[in-house]
Write an enzyme that holds these catalytic residues in place. Structure first.
Site, PDB file in Angstrom:
ATOM      1  N   LYS A  90      36.016  42.753  49.439  1.00 41.17           N
ATOM      2  CA  LYS A  90      34.684  43.369  49.379  1.00 41.17           C
ATOM      3  C   LYS A  90      34.772  44.757  49.978  1.00 41.17           C
ATOM      4  CE  LYS A  90      30.251  43.110  48.526  1.00 41.17           C
ATOM      5  NZ  LYS A  90      30.368  44.467  47.925  1.00 41.17           N
ATOM      6  N   GLN A 111      37.759  48.262  56.456  1.00 40.33           N
ATOM      7  CA  GLN A 111      36.804  47.329  55.862  1.00 40.33           C
ATOM      8  C   GLN A 111      37.130  45.881  56.224  1.00 40.33           C
ATOM      9  OE1 GLN A 111      34.379  48.852  53.641  1.00 40.33           O
ATOM     10  NE2 GLN A 111      33.229  46.974  53.945  1.00 40.33           N
ATOM     11  N   LYS A 114      35.581  45.341  59.675  1.00 40.19           N
ATOM     12  CA  LYS A 114      34.127  45.413  59.560  1.00 40.19           C
ATOM     13  C   LYS A 114      33.578  44.137  58.940  1.00 40.19           C
ATOM     14  CE  LYS A 114      32.679  49.130  57.609  1.00 40.19           C
ATOM     15  NZ  LYS A 114      32.317  50.135  56.584  1.00 40.19           N
ATOM     16  N   LYS A 126      38.783  48.287  49.000  1.00 38.59           N
ATOM     17  CA  LYS A 126      38.156  49.597  48.809  1.00 38.59           C
ATOM     18  C   LYS A 126      38.706  50.200  47.528  1.00 38.59           C
ATOM     19  CE  LYS A 126      35.075  52.074  51.091  1.00 38.59           C
ATOM     20  NZ  LYS A 126      33.829  51.516  51.665  1.00 38.59           N
ATOM     21  N   ASP A 166      29.749  53.598  47.351  1.00 44.32           N
ATOM     22  CA  ASP A 166      30.110  54.369  48.541  1.00 44.32           C
ATOM     23  C   ASP A 166      29.759  55.814  48.192  1.00 44.32           C
ATOM     24  OD1 ASP A 166      31.173  55.355  50.913  1.00 44.32           O
ATOM     25  OD2 ASP A 166      33.120  54.417  50.697  1.00 44.32           O
ATOM     26  N   ASN A 241      22.301  58.363  51.830  1.00 45.92           N
ATOM     27  CA  ASN A 241      21.590  57.107  52.051  1.00 45.92           C
ATOM     28  C   ASN A 241      21.679  56.617  53.494  1.00 45.92           C
ATOM     29  OD1 ASN A 241      20.548  56.806  49.497  1.00 45.92           O
ATOM     30  ND2 ASN A 241      22.185  55.464  48.767  1.00 45.92           N
ATOM     31  N   SER A 382      25.101  43.757  51.159  1.00 43.78           N
ATOM     32  CA  SER A 382      25.842  43.508  49.921  1.00 43.78           C
ATOM     33  C   SER A 382      26.203  42.034  49.806  1.00 43.78           C
ATOM     34  CB  SER A 382      27.110  44.359  49.877  1.00 43.78           C
ATOM     35  OG  SER A 382      26.828  45.698  49.556  1.00 43.78           O
TER      36      SER A 382
END
Length: 450
Positions: A90, A111, A114, A126, A166, A241, A382
């Protein structure tokens, strides 16, 4: 430093010398792990760290598209599936001119930790391309996205790899990517991409989620210090964003955002970007314009604009770098410290160079919070979108926001607990690295050596 840890970091720096962003993030994460490795000699026996820094697989592919004049262009596409030990890969797709293997690998590695911190069942990945959507027509962006998906679709799926957006990839690009995936597969697998429009399986508050989550994490830090966010000031960077989400939530909670930045410089709004809904929503207008310049805000609202500069000399209660990697170097860190800033809250992926981060963490009265924990709100929502897709349900804005808040509190608490458990005190950076690592390590060890 533990010899095994030191040897792994040295090998990465040697073998990946042409990938500086990747080397930097490996060193930042692993430098926190010494007490863990000392207590778990089985990790060295299984060579866990060397396995962890190598992606399970990485794809590089050609993306060919035609512009509106009929000229053919060729870009490079990437996808790294870094670690799938706790769930399907993811992580977002980034379309930006500077995308290269080092940036993709650093983002993918970060990632993993995280996603682990969220406690949700998602691994780390990614992707992206050196294609820049800025200045391109709608038709050109659509054709590029279709070509990109023609190469990628074979390697993704709801239980395999679930990309998201992203930098340079918003709802428009996700829509084009999903449409091409649906055409190629001949089925409606709406769980294959997140960040979709609400009309075909998206989730509420996904665009705001990273910014919202950052503010929720900040509130946890403030509660530890017996303070409240209302009436406080924030220096932010960027105007996409993430910064928009910070501004929305800060306005709701009574805080004032003083700065925005772009490639062209930064603006200072003494009344606050958060002083009106019009100002906050203008960030979306700026992003949609494709100009990629923060001066537009200064021109519209008559505030100070500083071309070619960054906002890190501004005095505020909270510094929240929320734009790009390596946005704060050691000299800028010194300026932040000279302003006696107490709270340095990383929001963008790796916004601080390693030497600057070490300098700031060495300030006796400063609290530093790491991006892998602070900006986990985006991937959390997400994953909530994936849950809604799989269960064929739709949660209200209040339900998604509540779940996001609960996840961010858990991330903060797990980081504090991990740091204290290893005798490191209130060290949010080390705590996040340790907590993220431990879950991945347990899963990898349980699944055998491969």
């Amino acid at each position: 430093m533990n010899a095994y840890l030191s040897n792994v970091i040295e090998r990465v720096n040697r073998d990946h010398a042409t990938e500086p962003e990747f080397c930097q993030t490996v060193e930042e994460v692993f430098s926190s792990l010494e007490p863990v490795i000392e207590q778990h000699p089985e990790y060295e026996k299984a060579d866990l760290l060397n396995r962890m820094v190598e992606p399970e697989r990485m794809f590089t592919f050609r993306v060919v598209w035609t512009d509106d004049q009929g000229a053919v262009h060729t870009n490079t596409g990437y996808r790294v599936q870094f670690n799938g030990s706790i769930g399907p890969y993811k992580g977002g797709l980034r379309f930006q001119r500077n995308v290269n293997p080092s940036i993709i690998k650093f983002l993918g590695f970060e990632q993993c930790f995280k996603n682990s911190l969220t406690s949700l069942p998602i691994g780390g990945g990614k992707g992206g391309s050196d294609f820049d959507p800025a200045g391109k027509s709608e038709a050109e962006i659509m054709r590029f996205c279709q070509s990109y998906m023609q190469a990628l679709y074979r390697y993704i799926g709801p239980d395999v790899d679930v990309p998201a957006g992203d930098m340079g990839v918003g709802g428009r690009e996700i829509g084009y990517l999903f449409g091409e995936y649906r055409r190629l597969k001949g089925c409606f697998e709406n769980g294959v991409l997140t960040g979709k429009d609400l009309s075909f399986g998206g989730s509420l508050i996904r665009p705001e989620a990273t910014g919202y989550g950052a503010v929720y994490y900040l509130q946890c830090v403030l509660a530890h210090e017996g303070e409240d966010i209302a009436g406080k000031t924030i220096a932010c960077s960027g105007f996409g964003n993430v910064t928009w989400g910070i501004c929305k939530k800060a306005r709701e909670l009574g805080a004032k955002v003083l700065t925005l930045s772009g490639p062209d410089g930064y603006i200072y709004d003494p009344d606050g970007v958060t002083s009106s809904d019009e100002k906050v929503e203008y960030l979306r207008v700026m992003r949609a314009s494709g100009h990629d310049r923060v001066k537009d805000y200064a021109d519209k609202f008559g505030v100070d604009y500083y071309p070619g500069k960054k906002p890190w000399g501004v005095k505020a209660d909270f510094i929240m770098p929320s734009a790009v990697q390596n946005d704060v170097d050691r000299e800028q860190a010194k300026r932040i410290a000279q302003n006696h800033i107490k709270y340095y809250i990383e929001v963008a992926n790796m916004p601080t160079t390693n030497d600057a981060l070490a300098y700031l963490m060495g300030q006796p009265d400063m609290i530093v919070a790491p991006s892998k924990a602070v900006n986990a709100g985006g991937v959390s929502v997400s994953c909530l979108e994936m849950s809604q897709n799989s269960e064929h349900i739709f949660w209200s804005e209040e339900e998604v926001d509540q779940r996001l808040h609960e996840i961010m509190v858990k991330i903060y608490n797990s980081s504090v607990e991990a740091s204290e458990r290893y005798g490191l005190g209130y060290n949010l950076v080390a705590g996040a690295n340790i907590a993220g690592f431990e879950r991945i390590a347990r899963a990898m060890m349980a699944q055998g050596i491969f």
